[in-house]
Design an enzyme around this catalytic site. Structure first.
Site, PDB file in Angstrom:
ATOM      1  CG  ASP A  55    -125.068 -68.136  86.899  1.00  0.00           C
ATOM      2  OD1 ASP A  55    -125.572 -68.622  87.931  1.00  0.00           O
ATOM      3  OD2 ASP A  55    -125.416 -67.020  86.439  1.00  0.00           O
ATOM      4  CE1 TYR A  59    -139.595 -68.463  91.609  1.00  0.00           C
ATOM      5  CE2 TYR A  59    -141.134 -69.133  93.326  1.00  0.00           C
ATOM      6  CZ  TYR A  59    -139.858 -69.139  92.785  1.00  0.00           C
ATOM      7  OH  TYR A  59    -138.847 -69.823  93.430  1.00  0.00           O
ATOM      8  CB  THR A  96    -130.432 -67.185  98.004  1.00  0.00           C
ATOM      9  OG1 THR A  96    -131.669 -66.784  97.403  1.00  0.00           O
ATOM     10  CG2 THR A  96    -130.530 -68.605  98.512  1.00  0.00           C
ATOM     11  CB  VAL A 130    -131.069 -72.234  81.730  1.00  0.00           C
ATOM     12  CG1 VAL A 130    -129.936 -72.699  82.613  1.00  0.00           C
ATOM     13  CG2 VAL A 130    -131.833 -71.067  82.344  1.00  0.00           C
ATOM     14  CE  LYS A 175    -139.051 -72.020  90.773  1.00  0.00           C
ATOM     15  NZ  LYS A 175    -137.769 -72.632  90.381  1.00  0.00           N
TER      16      LYS A 175
HETATM   17  N1  LIG Z   1    -134.397 -68.438  97.665  1.00  0.00           N
HETATM   18  C1  LIG Z   1    -135.550 -69.027  97.918  1.00  0.00           C
HETATM   19  O1  LIG Z   1    -136.187 -68.770  98.946  1.00  0.00           O
HETATM   20  C2  LIG Z   1    -136.105 -70.059  96.984  1.00  0.00           C
HETATM   21  C3  LIG Z   1    -135.580 -70.312  95.731  1.00  0.00           C
HETATM   22  N2  LIG Z   1    -136.114 -71.322  94.973  1.00  0.00           N
HETATM   23  C4  LIG Z   1    -135.545 -71.666  93.690  1.00  0.00           C
HETATM   24  O2  LIG Z   1    -134.207 -72.121  93.878  1.00  0.00           O
HETATM   25  C5  LIG Z   1    -133.423 -71.825  92.722  1.00  0.00           C
HETATM   26  C6  LIG Z   1    -132.176 -71.069  93.142  1.00  0.00           C
HETATM   27  O3  LIG Z   1    -132.592 -69.878  93.779  1.00  0.00           O
HETATM   28  P1  LIG Z   1    -131.613 -68.894  94.566  1.00  0.00           P
HETATM   29  O4  LIG Z   1    -130.328 -69.529  94.833  1.00  0.00           O
HETATM   30  O5  LIG Z   1    -132.422 -68.340  95.649  1.00  0.00           O
HETATM   31  O6  LIG Z   1    -131.452 -67.752  93.442  1.00  0.00           O
HETATM   32  P2  LIG Z   1    -130.305 -66.705  93.127  1.00  0.00           P
HETATM   33  O7  LIG Z   1    -130.978 -65.557  92.458  1.00  0.00           O
HETATM   34  O8  LIG Z   1    -129.471 -66.437  94.308  1.00  0.00           O
HETATM   35  O9  LIG Z   1    -129.420 -67.498  92.047  1.00  0.00           O
HETATM   36  C7  LIG Z   1    -129.956 -67.848  90.801  1.00  0.00           C
HETATM   37  C8  LIG Z   1    -128.845 -67.966  89.776  1.00  0.00           C
HETATM   38  O10 LIG Z   1    -129.462 -68.269  88.521  1.00  0.00           O
HETATM   39  C9  LIG Z   1    -128.786 -67.542  87.509  1.00  0.00           C
HETATM   40  N3  LIG Z   1    -129.634 -67.341  86.336  1.00  0.00           N
HETATM   41  C10 LIG Z   1    -130.705 -66.524  86.207  1.00  0.00           C
HETATM   42  N4  LIG Z   1    -131.159 -66.548  84.948  1.00  0.00           N
HETATM   43  C11 LIG Z   1    -130.366 -67.423  84.265  1.00  0.00           C
HETATM   44  C12 LIG Z   1    -130.321 -67.880  82.922  1.00  0.00           C
HETATM   45  N5  LIG Z   1    -131.195 -67.429  81.988  1.00  0.00           N
HETATM   46  N6  LIG Z   1    -129.390 -68.787  82.585  1.00  0.00           N
HETATM   47  C13 LIG Z   1    -128.495 -69.228  83.491  1.00  0.00           C
HETATM   48  N7  LIG Z   1    -128.453 -68.814  84.759  1.00  0.00           N
HETATM   49  C14 LIG Z   1    -129.392 -67.927  85.142  1.00  0.00           C
HETATM   50  C15 LIG Z   1    -128.414 -66.224  88.175  1.00  0.00           C
HETATM   51  O11 LIG Z   1    -127.355 -65.557  87.482  1.00  0.00           O
HETATM   52  C16 LIG Z   1    -128.035 -66.683  89.571  1.00  0.00           C
HETATM   53  O12 LIG Z   1    -126.650 -66.953  89.678  1.00  0.00           O
HETATM   54  C17 LIG Z   1    -134.348 -71.054  91.784  1.00  0.00           C
HETATM   55  O13 LIG Z   1    -134.903 -71.940  90.835  1.00  0.00           O
HETATM   56  C18 LIG Z   1    -135.436 -70.530  92.703  1.00  0.00           C
HETATM   57  O14 LIG Z   1    -136.647 -70.298  92.034  1.00  0.00           O
HETATM   58  C19 LIG Z   1    -137.158 -72.073  95.396  1.00  0.00           C
HETATM   59  C20 LIG Z   1    -137.720 -71.838  96.592  1.00  0.00           C
HETATM   60  C21 LIG Z   1    -137.237 -70.826  97.474  1.00  0.00           C
HETATM   61  C1  LIG Z   2    -138.556 -67.587  95.969  1.00  0.00           C
HETATM   62  C2  LIG Z   2    -139.409 -68.675  96.477  1.00  0.00           C
HETATM   63  O1  LIG Z   2    -139.578 -69.686  95.849  1.00  0.00           O
HETATM   64  C3  LIG Z   2    -140.014 -68.557  97.707  1.00  0.00           C
HETATM   65  C4  LIG Z   2    -139.657 -67.522  98.625  1.00  0.00           C
HETATM   66  O2  LIG Z   2    -140.834 -69.362  97.995  1.00  0.00           O
END
Ligand SMILES: NC(=O)C1=CN([C@@H]2O[C@H](COP(=O)(O)OP(=O)(O)OC[C@H]3O[C@@H](n4cnc5c(N)ncnc54)[C@H](O)[C@@H]3O)[C@@H](O)[C@H]2O)C=CC1
Ligand SMILES: CC(=O)C(C)=O
Length: 245
Positions: free
Chosen positions: A37, A150, A185, A61, A154
Site C-alpha cells: 500500500d 472510474y 469500505t 502502484v 474499470k
Molecule cells: N468499495 C466498493 O464499493 C467497490 C470497490 N471496487 C474496487 O475495489 C478495490 C478496493 O476498493 P476499496 O477496498 O473499496 O477501497 P479503499 O479506498 O478502502 O482501499 C484502497 C486502498 O488502496 C490504496 N491505494 C490508493 N492509491 C494507491 C497507490 N497509488 N498505490 C498503492 N496503494 C494505493 C489506499 O491507500 C487504500 O488502502 C478498488 O480497486 C476499487 O475500485 C470495485 C467495486 C466496488
Molecule cells: C466504487 C465502485 O466501484 C462502485 C460503488 O461501484
C-alpha cells in the site's frame, strides 16, 4: 480449511477496505501474504495484526521501480509468487465538465496503468514457475457505466485481463477480473461518493450493500487451485445490479 496452504500472495492496496479483508482471509486459508500500500502507517499496522504470515511493503502502484522492489522482496522472503491481486484503486464522482485532465490521468494511472505494471512485473516469475493466478479488481462499473474516469479504467481492467489471459494460458497462469457492486469500505465514505451511493442503494436488487468478506469468498476461490481452469473470465458480486441493465 487450508485452501491456500503455502501459497504466496501479493495483495495491493491492502492497508484498509477489501484488500485488508482479503489478506486476513488468505492467511486463515494457509497463505503467506505480502500486503502492499502507499499508506505505510496503516499497512504496517495491518501486517502487525496479521502476524508472521504477513509482510508489508510500501508500494505506489504507479511506480515501476516500486513494483520491481515488491517482486524482488517477495522472492527473497518467500521464494515464489503464486497469486497477485491487483486491488489498489481510487474513485471519484465528478461530472465530465468538472473533471480535469490531471484528475483523469491520476485515476487512469492508479486504477489502470497499475494493473498493467502488476501483470508485467510478475509474468517472468510466474512463467518460470509454470503456474500463477492474477486477479484484477474491476467493478460493476467495468460492465455498465458509472462515473466518468472510474468507469473507463474499470472497463480497461476487464479488457487487459482477457488479453493477458490469452497470452499467459500456455504457461498455466490464469488471469481473471472481479466485479464487485457496492461494498462497505472506506472508499465509499468520501464526500460526493457517499451521496451517490446512498441514492443508488435502492436500485440494488438485493436491497443491501455487501460486506468485503463477500468479495473475499471469490478471491479465495480464484486464488486457489479450485479455479485452475477459469481464465479470462469476469466474476461478478453485485447483488444483481448488472443483471437488471
Ligand atoms: N468499495 C466498493 O464499493 C467497490 C470497490 N471496487 C474496487 O475495489 C478495490 C478496493 O476498493 P476499496 O477496498 O473499496 O477501497 P479503499 O479506498 O478502502 O482501499 C484502497 C486502498 O488502496 C490504496 N491505494 C490508493 N492509491 C494507491 C497507490 N497509488 N498505490 C498503492 N496503494 C494505493 C489506499 O491507500 C487504500 O488502502 C478498488 O480497486 C476499487 O475500485 C470495485 C467495486 C466496488
Ligand atoms: C466504487 C465502485 O466501484 C462502485 C460503488 O461501484
Amino acid at each position: 480449511m487450508e485452501r491456500l496452504k503455502d501459497k504466496v500472495i501479493i495483495i495491493t492496496g491492502a492497508a484498509q477496505g477489501m484488500g485488508k479483508v482479503h489478506a486476513e482471509r488468505a492467511i486463515a486459508e494457509g497463505a503467506k501474504v505480502v500486503i502492499t500500500d502507499i499508506n505505510e502507517e496503516k499497512g504496517q499496522a495491518v501486517a502487525v495484526t496479521l502476524g508472521s504470515d504477513a509482510l508489508f511493503i510500501k508500494h505506489n502502484v504507479v511506480s515501476e521501480s516500486d513494483w520491481e522492489n515488491v517482486v524482488q522482496t517477495t522472492l527473497e522472503y518467500w521464494g515464489k509468487i503464486d497469486v497477485l491481486v491487483n486491488n489498489a484503486g481510487i474513485t471519484y464522482n465528478m461530472k465530465i465538465e468538472e473533471i480535469t485532465l490531471d484528475d483523469y490521468m491520476k485515476i487512469v494511472n492508479i486504477n489502470q496503468v497499475s494493473v498493467f505494471l502488476g501483470i508485467k512485473s510478475v509474468t517472468a516469475t510466474m512463467k518460470a514457475q509454470n503456474s500463477g493466478a492474477i486477479i484484477n479488481i474491476s467493478s460493476m462499473n467495468g460492465l455498465a457505466g458509472g462515473a466518468i474516469g472510474y468507469t473507463d479504467t474499470k472497463f480497461a481492467v476487464r479488457g487487459m485481463t482477457k488479453a493477458a489471459a490469452r497470452e499467459l494460458s500456455p504457461f498455466n497462469i490464469t488471469v481473471n477480473s472481479v466485479h464487485p457492486g457496492v461494498i462497505h469500505t472506506p472508499m465509499l465514505e468520501q464526500p460526493g461518493v457517499k451521496e451517490a451511493v446512498d441514492k443508488f442503494k435502492q436500485m440494488i436488487p438485493m436491497r443491501r450493500v455487501a460486506q468485503a468478506e463477500e468479495v473475499s469468498n471469490m478471491i479465495i476461490f480464484l486464488a486457489s487451485d479450485e479455479a485452475r481452469y477459469s481464465t479470462g473470465s469476469e466474476f461478478v458480486i453485485d447483488g444483481g445490479v448488472t443483471a437488471t441493465v
